[in-house]
Scaffold this motif. Structure first.
Motif, PDB file in Angstrom:
ATOM      1  N   PRO A 106       0.259 -36.156  44.402  1.00 55.99           N
ATOM      2  CA  PRO A 106      -0.318 -37.251  44.981  1.00 55.99           C
ATOM      3  C   PRO A 106      -0.706 -38.663  44.022  1.00 55.99           C
ATOM      4  O   PRO A 106      -0.915 -37.975  42.889  1.00 55.99           O
ATOM      5  N   GLY A 107      -0.360 -39.676  44.540  1.00 55.65           N
ATOM      6  CA  GLY A 107      -0.427 -40.858  43.568  1.00 55.65           C
ATOM      7  C   GLY A 107       0.403 -40.874  42.417  1.00 55.65           C
ATOM      8  O   GLY A 107      -0.074 -41.501  41.516  1.00 55.65           O
ATOM      9  N   ARG A 108       1.577 -40.372  42.606  1.00 58.36           N
ATOM     10  CA  ARG A 108       2.721 -40.337  41.394  1.00 58.36           C
ATOM     11  C   ARG A 108       1.978 -40.014  40.164  1.00 58.36           C
ATOM     12  O   ARG A 108       2.219 -40.718  38.845  1.00 58.36           O
ATOM     13  N   ARG A 109       1.527 -38.599  40.229  1.00 52.37           N
ATOM     14  CA  ARG A 109       0.710 -38.313  38.919  1.00 52.37           C
ATOM     15  C   ARG A 109       1.573 -36.844  38.835  1.00 52.37           C
ATOM     16  O   ARG A 109       2.199 -36.458  39.812  1.00 52.37           O
ATOM     17  N   CYS A 110       1.274 -36.222  38.029  1.00 52.50           N
ATOM     18  CA  CYS A 110       1.708 -34.712  37.798  1.00 52.50           C
ATOM     19  C   CYS A 110       0.848 -33.915  36.876  1.00 52.50           C
ATOM     20  O   CYS A 110       0.091 -34.237  36.210  1.00 52.50           O
ATOM     21  N   ARG A 111       1.273 -32.612  36.957  1.00 50.07           N
ATOM     22  CA  ARG A 111       0.471 -31.750  36.116  1.00 50.07           C
ATOM     23  C   ARG A 111       1.454 -31.071  35.428  1.00 50.07           C
ATOM     24  O   ARG A 111       2.702 -30.291  35.929  1.00 50.07           O
ATOM     25  N   VAL A 112       1.328 -30.894  33.933  1.00 50.91           N
ATOM     26  CA  VAL A 112       2.044 -30.181  33.296  1.00 50.91           C
ATOM     27  C   VAL A 112       1.402 -28.879  32.739  1.00 50.91           C
ATOM     28  O   VAL A 112       0.140 -28.765  32.458  1.00 50.91           O
ATOM     29  N   VAL A 113       2.168 -27.741  32.578  1.00 46.64           N
ATOM     30  CA  VAL A 113       1.705 -26.242  32.328  1.00 46.64           C
ATOM     31  C   VAL A 113       2.767 -26.070  31.292  1.00 46.64           C
ATOM     32  O   VAL A 113       3.872 -26.215  31.331  1.00 46.64           O
ATOM     33  N   TRP A 114       2.055 -25.637  30.121  1.00 43.99           N
ATOM     34  CA  TRP A 114       2.903 -25.304  29.057  1.00 43.99           C
ATOM     35  C   TRP A 114       2.297 -23.608  28.679  1.00 43.99           C
ATOM     36  O   TRP A 114       1.216 -23.495  28.437  1.00 43.99           O
ATOM     37  N   TYR A 115       3.482 -22.837  28.452  1.00 45.25           N
ATOM     38  CA  TYR A 115       3.074 -21.296  28.382  1.00 45.25           C
ATOM     39  C   TYR A 115       4.113 -20.976  26.936  1.00 45.25           C
ATOM     40  O   TYR A 115       5.106 -21.214  26.989  1.00 45.25           O
ATOM     41  N   GLU A 116       3.377 -20.351  25.980  1.00 44.03           N
ATOM     42  CA  GLU A 116       3.865 -19.658  24.920  1.00 44.03           C
ATOM     43  C   GLU A 116       3.641 -18.151  24.925  1.00 44.03           C
ATOM     44  O   GLU A 116       2.334 -17.597  25.188  1.00 44.03           O
ATOM     45  N   ASP A 117       4.680 -17.238  24.580  1.00 42.55           N
ATOM     46  CA  ASP A 117       4.612 -15.983  24.386  1.00 42.55           C
ATOM     47  C   ASP A 117       5.390 -15.779  23.147  1.00 42.55           C
ATOM     48  O   ASP A 117       6.533 -15.402  23.339  1.00 42.55           O
ATOM     49  N   VAL A 118       4.777 -15.673  22.116  1.00 43.47           N
ATOM     50  CA  VAL A 118       5.283 -15.588  20.676  1.00 43.47           C
ATOM     51  C   VAL A 118       4.900 -14.623  19.741  1.00 43.47           C
ATOM     52  O   VAL A 118       3.801 -14.057  19.988  1.00 43.47           O
ATOM     53  N   THR A 119       5.844 -14.077  18.932  1.00 48.32           N
ATOM     54  CA  THR A 119       5.519 -13.253  17.884  1.00 48.32           C
ATOM     55  C   THR A 119       5.760 -14.119  16.426  1.00 48.32           C
ATOM     56  O   THR A 119       6.611 -14.694  16.496  1.00 48.32           O
ATOM     57  N   VAL A 120       5.030 -13.902  15.428  1.00 47.87           N
ATOM     58  CA  VAL A 120       4.984 -14.438  14.128  1.00 47.87           C
ATOM     59  C   VAL A 120       5.210 -13.236  13.223  1.00 47.87           C
ATOM     60  O   VAL A 120       4.380 -12.355  13.152  1.00 47.87           O
ATOM     61  N   SER A 121       6.188 -13.793  12.380  1.00 47.48           N
ATOM     62  CA  SER A 121       6.584 -12.654  11.140  1.00 47.48           C
ATOM     63  C   SER A 121       5.716 -13.042   9.970  1.00 47.48           C
ATOM     64  O   SER A 121       5.677 -14.165   9.672  1.00 47.48           O
ATOM     65  N   PRO A 122       5.512 -11.858   9.256  1.00 43.44           N
ATOM     66  CA  PRO A 122       5.460 -10.802   9.481  1.00 43.44           C
ATOM     67  C   PRO A 122       4.676 -10.353  10.907  1.00 43.44           C
ATOM     68  O   PRO A 122       3.721 -10.948  10.965  1.00 43.44           O
ATOM     69  N   ARG A 123       5.306  -9.310  11.642  1.00 40.81           N
ATOM     70  CA  ARG A 123       4.610  -9.154  12.705  1.00 40.81           C
ATOM     71  C   ARG A 123       3.216  -8.538  12.565  1.00 40.81           C
ATOM     72  O   ARG A 123       2.709  -8.640  13.649  1.00 40.81           O
ATOM     73  N   LYS A 124       2.850  -8.015  11.471  1.00 38.53           N
ATOM     74  CA  LYS A 124       1.631  -7.521  11.313  1.00 38.53           C
ATOM     75  C   LYS A 124       0.628  -8.780  11.770  1.00 38.53           C
ATOM     76  O   LYS A 124      -0.684  -8.487  12.219  1.00 38.53           O
ATOM     77  N   ILE A 125       0.962  -9.916  11.248  1.00 38.64           N
ATOM     78  CA  ILE A 125       0.155 -11.194  11.342  1.00 38.64           C
ATOM     79  C   ILE A 125      -0.240 -11.328  12.770  1.00 38.64           C
ATOM     80  O   ILE A 125      -1.264 -11.378  13.169  1.00 38.64           O
ATOM     81  N   THR A 126       0.826 -11.098  13.782  1.00 40.69           N
ATOM     82  CA  THR A 126       0.734 -11.491  15.249  1.00 40.69           C
ATOM     83  C   THR A 126      -0.338 -10.253  15.616  1.00 40.69           C
ATOM     84  O   THR A 126      -1.318 -10.338  16.409  1.00 40.69           O
ATOM     85  N   ARG A 127      -0.022  -8.867  15.077  1.00 41.48           N
ATOM     86  CA  ARG A 127      -0.535  -7.645  15.909  1.00 41.48           C
ATOM     87  C   ARG A 127      -2.033  -7.894  15.371  1.00 41.48           C
ATOM     88  O   ARG A 127      -3.155  -7.507  16.353  1.00 41.48           O
ATOM     89  N   PHE A 128      -2.553  -7.993  14.087  1.00 43.44           N
ATOM     90  CA  PHE A 128      -3.894  -8.372  13.869  1.00 43.44           C
ATOM     91  C   PHE A 128      -4.710  -9.583  14.092  1.00 43.44           C
ATOM     92  O   PHE A 128      -5.622  -9.858  14.423  1.00 43.44           O
ATOM     93  N   ALA A 129      -3.664 -10.734  14.171  1.00 44.99           N
ATOM     94  CA  ALA A 129      -4.542 -11.994  14.364  1.00 44.99           C
ATOM     95  C   ALA A 129      -4.160 -12.731  15.646  1.00 44.99           C
ATOM     96  O   ALA A 129      -4.219 -13.724  15.829  1.00 44.99           O
ATOM     97  N   GLY A 130      -3.493 -11.915  16.560  1.00 47.35           N
ATOM     98  CA  GLY A 130      -3.065 -12.549  17.800  1.00 47.35           C
ATOM     99  C   GLY A 130      -4.084 -13.280  18.577  1.00 47.35           C
ATOM    100  O   GLY A 130      -3.663 -14.446  19.005  1.00 47.35           O
ATOM    101  N   PRO A 131      -5.092 -12.975  18.722  1.00 43.89           N
ATOM    102  CA  PRO A 131      -6.362 -13.765  19.399  1.00 43.89           C
ATOM    103  C   PRO A 131      -6.504 -14.990  18.833  1.00 43.89           C
ATOM    104  O   PRO A 131      -6.871 -16.105  19.387  1.00 43.89           O
ATOM    105  N   VAL A 132      -6.624 -14.956  17.291  1.00 44.58           N
ATOM    106  CA  VAL A 132      -6.853 -16.273  16.696  1.00 44.58           C
ATOM    107  C   VAL A 132      -5.407 -17.098  16.799  1.00 44.58           C
ATOM    108  O   VAL A 132      -5.671 -18.366  17.091  1.00 44.58           O
TER     109      VAL A 132
END
Length: 165
Positions: A106-132
């Motif tokens: 309402p009121g000529r406003r809006c909500r933006v939702v941004w979602y990402e689900d990614v893996t960073v190479s080398p994959r070990k980085i994501t496996r161990f540092a995923g939460p960070v």
């Protein structure tokens, strides 16, 4: 896997915010240390391709993306259909998917939702540092969406966001 979601309300119409978000090179205006360029072919809609180059000097990397889902908002009224864009990330460093939606409010406003689900190479980085990585992504994209909101709100109202009417 690094997964996160960021939400930002914007004091601007959904169609205006959508137009800003799908102007791929403009992302560099909001995301620090990032420049975006479109590739030959369609510039919008399913099949559009672009590359975000993030970082500095030898620490920079390309993040190529292809639009795989495209549904602009049907209007700016609170009962109009939301807009949603999904991209597939296919780079050597970052791969996975991301999407954003723009929901009219309402009121000529809006909500933006941004979602990402990614893996960073080398994959070990994501496996161990995923939460960070998820936390860093959430904080980085929150700042990016705040910058988008300020930019679009100022363009719509002709004054900086948060200024009295």
């Amino acid at each position: 896997m690094a997964e996160f979601t960021v939400v930002q309300e914007v004091n601007a119409p959904a169609t205006v915010v959508w137009a800003a978000l799908v102007d791929w090179p403009r992302h560099g205006d909001w995301a620090p240390l990032t420049a975006v360029r479109t590739l030959p072919g369609p510039s919008e809609g399913t099949g559009a391709t672009f590359v975000a180059r993030s970082g500095v000097g030898p620490l920079a990397f390309d993040d190529p993306m292809t639009v795989v889902g495209w549904q602009p908002p049907s209007g700016d009224g609170e009962h109009d259909r939301l807009g949603r864009c999904e991209v597939r990330k296919s780079g050597r460093v970052v791969h996975g998917r991301a999407w954003f939606s723009v929901t009219p409010l309402p009121g000529r406003r809006c909500r933006v939702v941004w979602y990402e689900d990614v893996t960073v190479s080398p994959r070990k980085i994501t496996r161990f540092a995923g939460p960070v990585l998820s936390l860093a992504g959430r904080l980085g994209f929150a700042a990016t969406l705040r910058a988008l909101a300020r930019d679009v709100e100022q363009a719509v109202t002709g004054r900086p966001s948060g200024s009295p009417s």
